[in-house]
Scaffold this active site. Structure first.
Site, PDB file in Angstrom:
ATOM      1  N   CYS A 250      65.340 -30.151  65.448  1.00 50.67           N
ATOM      2  CA  CYS A 250      65.188 -28.761  65.027  1.00 50.67           C
ATOM      3  C   CYS A 250      63.769 -28.507  64.509  1.00 50.67           C
ATOM      4  O   CYS A 250      62.819 -28.483  65.292  1.00 50.67           O
ATOM      5  CB  CYS A 250      66.256 -28.397  64.005  1.00 50.67           C
ATOM      6  SG  CYS A 250      66.420 -26.614  63.755  1.00 50.67           S
ATOM      7  N   HIS A 334      71.056 -29.515  67.412  1.00 48.89           N
ATOM      8  CA  HIS A 334      71.536 -30.435  66.378  1.00 48.89           C
ATOM      9  C   HIS A 334      72.526 -31.446  66.955  1.00 48.89           C
ATOM     10  O   HIS A 334      73.721 -31.166  67.044  1.00 48.89           O
ATOM     11  CB  HIS A 334      72.203 -29.658  65.244  1.00 48.89           C
ATOM     12  CG  HIS A 334      71.243 -28.920  64.374  1.00 48.89           C
ATOM     13  ND1 HIS A 334      70.718 -29.456  63.220  1.00 48.89           N
ATOM     14  CD2 HIS A 334      70.689 -27.691  64.500  1.00 48.89           C
ATOM     15  CE1 HIS A 334      69.890 -28.582  62.665  1.00 48.89           C
ATOM     16  NE2 HIS A 334      69.846 -27.502  63.424  1.00 48.89           N
ATOM     17  N   GLU A 336      73.641 -34.007  65.542  1.00 53.47           N
ATOM     18  CA  GLU A 336      74.585 -34.397  64.476  1.00 53.47           C
ATOM     19  C   GLU A 336      75.677 -33.352  64.279  1.00 53.47           C
ATOM     20  O   GLU A 336      76.678 -33.615  63.598  1.00 53.47           O
ATOM     21  CB  GLU A 336      73.820 -34.623  63.160  1.00 53.47           C
ATOM     22  CG  GLU A 336      73.527 -33.364  62.344  1.00 53.47           C
ATOM     23  CD  GLU A 336      72.448 -32.472  62.919  1.00 53.47           C
ATOM     24  OE1 GLU A 336      72.222 -31.378  62.363  1.00 53.47           O
ATOM     25  OE2 GLU A 336      71.809 -32.854  63.921  1.00 53.47           O
TER      26      GLU A 336
END
Length: 668
Positions: A250, A334, A336
């Site tokens: 990001c 993202h 994650e």
């Protein structure tokens, strides 16, 4: 309790009237929207939302409450930071009641604890349309009749400096030492790294870490304009001189790009959602990703030694970069997740691989990781586009009015799509009360039973080169399997489009299906497949009553149900064998939730979930006789995406090409 008027005022003068359900104080910030259906807890605690008033486009918010605040390994277990980071919250409908096993408080109470204002009763569709048309704009939440406040632009301040830690923090004691530059890091990034045998040294955004000993550098997500982060960019450039691996997410993607000489710019309204499609450059690989950013990297400004790694499939913007020779790469999305899909979490494994191996290009490491996660790599052996000239489609057969409308709809769409491609179509369906048998949908319609005998006659007469088995429900599947086993398809050289017949057999045979699930570590109900009443009685005695009986290859749950004793089992199993040669006897999970996912996989192994559904009734009431709510209403973000990941893992392993439905029993 939640009746106090609260107005949303935009910088263009537009006013939306709603009611307060958070902390009662005015607030100003940048109005942004996110399209995720779950994950409000994770989104609100994401530091990337610092200075922003978050609009959730999904209409019903708060229905599964907020989990208790626990910590593990020095970070919150359920939140993405230690507090709510967004300045305010805007929703359409707030759920005053919540239902979830892990809920400790309501969303409204959590907002008040964190002193964050929130408003409900807003037309979020209209607000989102306005932001999309005019671009991200400033706004404020104010109580009518009370003192006003000025608009605030978060881009005027260094938000990264606010979000970053103030001192060095160490997590774990793993094999690989990773310096994490904290620009507003989410907790799940730390969790993902710790799971991969690392020691994490978390440093402030402007900390010069280059005097430290470390194996790799990680640059985190964060809020605001990357132009404020000149000290971070300079430190990254110093690290590049060592050649050590670097991975950014990001804000990390933007800062790595700036360090490499590229430039960034502000997007019209940003990417904030749990369903952004990105493509791995140079391949047919696509991924559904979670995103939260307002700035992007200008692909045209990348130097000769850099190239895009991922690209956004909606607007073509940059979604990641890589250095052509050094182990430096990043992604704008993202991996994650939290909130969102975990389809790209493997990028953390790619980063760890760069710490262990040298001189392997990032795209090759990505392909290796994707292959490594497959127990059985499915190689597409279907038909190339252009070689199909005439297709036979098996319809749903003689169903009652109101039943199996999904097969009529999907079959009709398939026929229309084939016609658009200039492919001749033949339909076998005895049900005249369907859309697909209407004039003009198929080139030819045979109002005949969908049975092997009648279908073989149609094949003999029409000589199609291909056949679709997956648009007619159980009737068409059973017929297709029989045609395959009796070598009728081979006799007339008819190719099966979409899911291979063996995959259909693997899913319909309960024993084979359970074996397939065990190969990929997916839990299934303790059960035994039987072919006689004697074996069914023995299996039930072994499992213990109550049990569930399910007939394989059966329509609409025929021959299925609960049995509390031998007499009920004998009666139901006898009935089940009228519909199927095989019966599955399962341990009863009566009272559990029943959840379903509609999943699609293409020939390139790309997967999406169309939707998920939650049965209103608990497990044991057949879906056809139950109310089904789409999407689910009581699953948290972690539950929603765990089941989604399992569904995708299942269809990949079995080799589905097209759409299928995965059903779960879920402990409430």
């Amino acid at each position: 309790m939640y009746n106090k008027s609260l107005h949303l005022v935009l910088e263009d003068g537009t006013v939306f009237q709603g009611k307060s359900f958070g902390y009662e104080a005015p607030v100003a910030g940048e109005i942004v929207f996110s399209t995720g259906m779950v994950g409000y807890t994770e989104s609100l605690s994401d530091p990337s939302y610092l200075g922003q008033i978050l609009t959730l486009t999904y209409p019903l918010i708060g229905n599964y409450g907020v989990p208790k605040d626990e910590s593990h390994q020095g970070i919150s277990t359920f939140y993405e930071s230690e507090r709510i980071q967004a300045s305010g919250l805007i929703v359409s409908d707030f759920s005053f009641e919540y239902s979830h096993w892990n809920a400790a408080k309501s969303l409204g109470d959590w907002l008040k604890e964190n002193k964050v204002p929130a408003v409900y009763g807003i037309d979020t569709r209209e607000l989102t349309k306005l932001v999309r048309e005019k671009g991200t704009m400033l706004g404020k939440l104010v109580f009518p009749g009370e003192p006003d406040i000025p608009f605030v632009n978060p881009d005027d301040e260094n938000q990264v400096a606010k979000a970053s830690c103030k001192k060095t923090i160490v997590y774990g004691s793993g094999k690989h030492k990773v310096v994490l530059v904290d620009c507003g890091v989410k907790n799940n990034i730390i969790r993902c790294l710790l799971k991969r045998d690392t020691t994490i040294v978390r440093v402030p955004w402007d900390y010069d870490f280059n005097e430290m000993e470390f194996d790799g550098l990680f640059i985190s997500n964060g809020p605001g304009d990357p132009a404020f982060c000149t000290p971070t960019v300079n430190n990254i450039r110093k690290a590049m001189q060592t050649g050590k691996p670097i991975f950014g997410i990001c804000m990390g993607n933007q800062l790595l790009s700036l360090a490499g000489g590229a430039s960034t710019y502000k997007l019209k309204y940003g990417h904030r959602s749990c369903n952004q499609p990105v493509q791995l450059v140079g391949t047919q690989r696509a991924f559904v990703t979670s995103q939260n950013h307002g700035f992007a990297v200008d692909n045209n400004s990348l130097g000769a030694e850099w190239e895009p790694l991922f690209v956004n499939m909606n607007d073509g913007t940059n979604e990641g970069i890589r250095h052509k020779t050094n182990p430096w790469f990043s992604c704008q999305f993202h991996p994650e997740a939290s909130a969102g899909p975990t389809d790209t979490e493997f990028l953390f494994d790619v980063f760890i691989r760069t710490l262990e191996v040298k001189n392997i290009p990032i795209p090759k490491l990505i392909e290796d990781e994707l292959d490594a996660k497959s127990v059985l790599k499915q190689v597409y052996r279907g038909i190339e586009k252009g070689s199909v000239k005439k297709v036979l489609l098996l319809g749903s057969g003689a169903l009652k009015i109101g039943e199996a409308g999904e097969f009529d709809y999907s079959g009709s769409q398939a026929l229309k799509a084939l016609k658009e491609e200039g492919i001749e179509t033949v339909l076998v369906n005895p049900n005249i009360a369907t859309v697909q048998t209407s004039e003009g949908i198929a080139d030819k319609v045979y109002f005949l039973p969908v049975t092997p005998d009648f279908v073989e006659r149609v094949i003999e007469k029409e000589r199609p080169d291909s056949i679709f088995l997956s648009f007619g429900g159980q009737t068409a599947l059973n017929c297709g399997v029989a045609l395959y086993k009796n070598k009728i398809l081979e006799k007339y050289n008819v190719r099966v489009l979409g899911t291979p017949v063996q995959a259909i057999i693997d899913t319909e045979d309960r024993e084979i299906f359970n074996q397939k699930l065990s190969e990929i570590g997916v839990k299934y109900i303790q059960s035994e497949a039987v072919t006689s009443l004697k074996d069914a009685l023995r299996a039930a005695d072994k499992l213990g009553y109550p049990v569930i009986v399910r007939a394989a290859y059966a329509l609409g749950g025929l021959g299925s149900g609960f049995c509390d004793n031998e007499d009920e089992l004998e009666s139901l199993v006898t009935k089940a064998f009228n519909y199927s040669p095989q019966v599955l006897v399962e341990k009863s999970l009566k009272g559990w939730k029943e959840i379903e996912y509609e999943v699609v996989r293409d020939r390139y192994d790309n997967c999406i979930t169309v939707c998920n559904m939650e049965n209103f009734d608990p497990l044991g009431i057949h879906t056809g006789e139950s109310i089904v709510v789409a999407p689910s209403q009581t699953l948290s973000n972690s539950e929603y995406y765990k089941l989604r990941e399992l569904a995708i893992r299942i269809i990949r392993h079995i080799g589905i090409v097209g759409e299928c439905n995965v059903q779960y029993a879920f402990d409430p």
